[in-house]
Design an enzyme around this catalytic site. Structure first.
Site, short mmCIF file in Angstrom:
data_model
loop_
_atom_site.label_atom_id
_atom_site.label_comp_id
_atom_site.label_asym_id
_atom_site.label_seq_id
_atom_site.Cartn_x
_atom_site.Cartn_y
_atom_site.Cartn_z
N LYS A 23 7.75 -76.40 -44.52
CA LYS A 23 8.75 -75.49 -43.94
C LYS A 23 8.49 -75.16 -42.48
O LYS A 23 7.35 -75.03 -42.06
CB LYS A 23 8.71 -74.18 -44.71
CG LYS A 23 9.26 -74.31 -46.11
CD LYS A 23 9.21 -72.96 -46.79
CE LYS A 23 9.99 -72.99 -48.08
NZ LYS A 23 9.95 -71.68 -48.73
N ARG B 207 -19.02 -78.32 -48.03
CA ARG B 207 -19.23 -77.19 -47.12
C ARG B 207 -20.71 -76.92 -46.91
O ARG B 207 -21.13 -76.56 -45.80
CB ARG B 207 -18.52 -75.95 -47.64
CG ARG B 207 -17.03 -76.07 -47.42
CD ARG B 207 -16.27 -74.84 -47.81
NE ARG B 207 -14.96 -74.88 -47.17
CZ ARG B 207 -13.92 -74.15 -47.55
NH1 ARG B 207 -14.04 -73.30 -48.55
NH2 ARG B 207 -12.77 -74.24 -46.92
N GLY C 250 -6.98 -71.59 -42.75
CA GLY C 250 -6.35 -70.52 -41.98
C GLY C 250 -6.86 -70.43 -40.55
O GLY C 250 -6.08 -70.22 -39.62
P1 AMP Z 1 2.45 -77.26 -45.72
O1 AMP Z 1 1.60 -76.49 -46.68
O2 AMP Z 1 3.51 -76.46 -45.07
O3 AMP Z 1 1.64 -78.08 -44.75
O4 AMP Z 1 3.27 -78.28 -46.63
C1 AMP Z 1 2.67 -79.31 -47.34
C2 AMP Z 1 3.64 -79.79 -48.39
O5 AMP Z 1 4.83 -80.25 -47.78
C3 AMP Z 1 3.11 -80.93 -49.20
O6 AMP Z 1 2.92 -80.49 -50.52
C4 AMP Z 1 4.22 -81.98 -49.14
O7 AMP Z 1 4.52 -82.55 -50.39
C5 AMP Z 1 5.40 -81.16 -48.66
N1 AMP Z 1 6.43 -82.00 -48.00
C6 AMP Z 1 6.24 -82.82 -46.97
N2 AMP Z 1 7.41 -83.45 -46.66
C7 AMP Z 1 8.34 -83.00 -47.53
C8 AMP Z 1 9.74 -83.26 -47.73
N3 AMP Z 1 10.40 -84.11 -46.94
N4 AMP Z 1 10.36 -82.60 -48.72
C9 AMP Z 1 9.69 -81.74 -49.51
N5 AMP Z 1 8.39 -81.45 -49.37
C10 AMP Z 1 7.71 -82.07 -48.40
#
Ligand code: AMP
Length: 406
Positions: free
Chosen positions: A200, A39, A380
């Site tokens: 999610k 950074r 963010g």
């Molecule tokens: P996010 O913070 O929402 O971008 O989510 C990132 C996380 O999603 C990472 O830690 C990944 O391991 C998880 N992830 C990605 N694909 C899958 C999956 N098919 N099942 C469970 N976790 C997942």
């Protein structure tokens, strides 16, 4: 100004002036030592240029969340040392960011000097966007430069109020970020695709809602694809999914169709019975996920289809891993698509911009962070921008530039 809607360092005469630079110095630290200077390096061009032009460069920044109190472990003093190392020059430090102590340090500066002031968040006025606090900061500068895109989604005194009190401009790092974001989504060369992954759907509803209006192709991977598969009547076994959001996923599908946005979902997936490194896994068509199986990555056919689809596009914006990339072998699809995008970027066939949350870690894991056109380290702020929200720090710069009619 302001070919770009906001002023830059090119629009201001900084020689002999005290320039307050809001930087992102919220660097990783262990045992009082900075462990990663990325950074600082990102803002160093701005600092060197201002110093070379004879400005007195006064760095203001926050470190973590002291919540209005002086927390000694959250001092910026060790960071000032790291700034000195990066710039290769002495960088004095003031024990407060406002008041007599800060004023004395700034009064001693010569043209070209760089100083760092103590953590802005030792004062409640920072996060409260307090006018009096902002005026006290403004006493220390003749010009305000915001070089911290990553905090510009917050309306704080150092990101918002200050821009209304002093002639303002974007620093080089902010300028590079806004230019990349503009080319990626606001005014992209089409066709433009978005690749969205991660765990999610629920955390990315606003993002999906904005993207379907703006992109030609939306690739959905990661755990969030499972909810979209459910919405299309595909069984996903024990996979991470949000059945309560099936209707929402259907709505997004329908709105995308109306907007002429093609949604790409997995054709094949990698399933395992356990979520651990080296767990036995198999590739199955999306219709054949066993009842006790968990989808942990996109399959090789899907990865190849995504790569082929992106090959027909001119621009791609990427947020979120396509699988559980932290645990091999479930990193395969993320790695394959990331490497292919990196190559297309290097060959000048694609403009690729990525950022937000785990995305940088996923691209670093694939070894391609340096090969994308631009990778944003702003978590963010990058997400809010993808959601189509106005970022208060950026809006303030634009307002201030318009008012000054550079
Ligand atoms: P996010 O913070 O929402 O971008 O989510 C990132 C996380 O999603 C990472 O830690 C990944 O391991 C998880 N992830 C990605 N694909 C899958 C999956 N098919 N099942 C469970 N976790 C997942």
């Amino acid at each position: 100004m302001a070919k770009k809607g906001f002023a830059t360092i090119d629009d201001l005469d900084v020689a002999g002036k005290r320039v307050l630079v809001r930087a992102d110095l919220n660097v990783p630290m262990r045992d009082g030592k900075v462990t990663d200077k990325t950074r600082i390096e990102r803002t160093a061009d701005t600092l060197r240029e201002l110093s070379k032009k004879g400005a007195k460069v006064v760095l203001i920044a926050h470190f973590e969340r002291p919540k209005g109190k002086r927390v000694p472990e959250l001092s910026l003093a060790p960071v000032a040392k790291a700034v000195a190392e990066v710039l290769g020059r002495p960088v004095p430090f003031a024990n407060d960011c406002i008041g007599a102590e800060a004023e004395a340090v700034v009064a001693k500066m010569k043209n070209g000097d760089v100083v760092v002031l103590e953590n802005l968040r030792y004062h409640n006025g920072e996060e409260e966007n307090d006018q009096t606090f902002a005026k006290n900061l403004a006493k220390l500068g003749d010009i305000y430069i915001n070089d911290a895109f990553s905090v510009s989604h917050r309306a704080h005194a150092s990101t918002e109020a200050l821009a209304n009190l002093l002639p303002s401009a974007a620093g080089r790092s902010m300028e590079a970020e806004l230019t990349a974001l503009d080319k990626a989504l606001a005014n992209p060369v089409r066709p433009v695709a978005a690749v969205v992954g991660g765990a999610k759907v629920s955390t990315k509803l606003d993002l999906l809602g904005n993207l379907i209006k703006r992109v030609n192709v939306l690739v959905i991977g990661g755990g969030m694809a499972n909810t979209f598969l459910l919405a299309r009547g595909v069984q996903v076994g024990k996979s991470l999914a949000e059945p309560t959001l099936v209707d929402t996923a259907r709505k997004i599908d329908a709105e995308a169709k109306k907007a002429g946005c093609e949604i790409v979902l997995p054709e094949d997936v990698v399933v395992a019975k356990e979520f651990k490194a080296g767990a036995a896994s198999q590739v199955v068509a999306t219709g054949n996920v066993p009842a006790d199986g968990m989808i942990l990555d996109l399959g090789p056919k899907t990865a190849q289809s995504i790569i082929a689809k992106l090959g027909t596009c001119k621009t791609v914006v990427w947020n979120g891993p396509l699988g559980a990339f932290e645990i091999p072998p479930f990193d395969a699809a993320t790695n394959a698509v990331a490497k292919a995008v990196a190559k297309m970027c290097k060959d000048g066939k694609l403009l690729g911009v990525a950022g937000g949350g785990d995305t940088v870690a996923a691209l670093a894991h694939a070894g391609v962070v340096d090969q994308f056109t631009y990778v944003s380290t702003a978590g963010g702020a990058f997400l809010e921008w993808l959601e189509g929200k106005d970022l208060p720090g950026v809006a303030a710069l634009i307002r201030s530039s318009k008012a000054a009619k550079h």
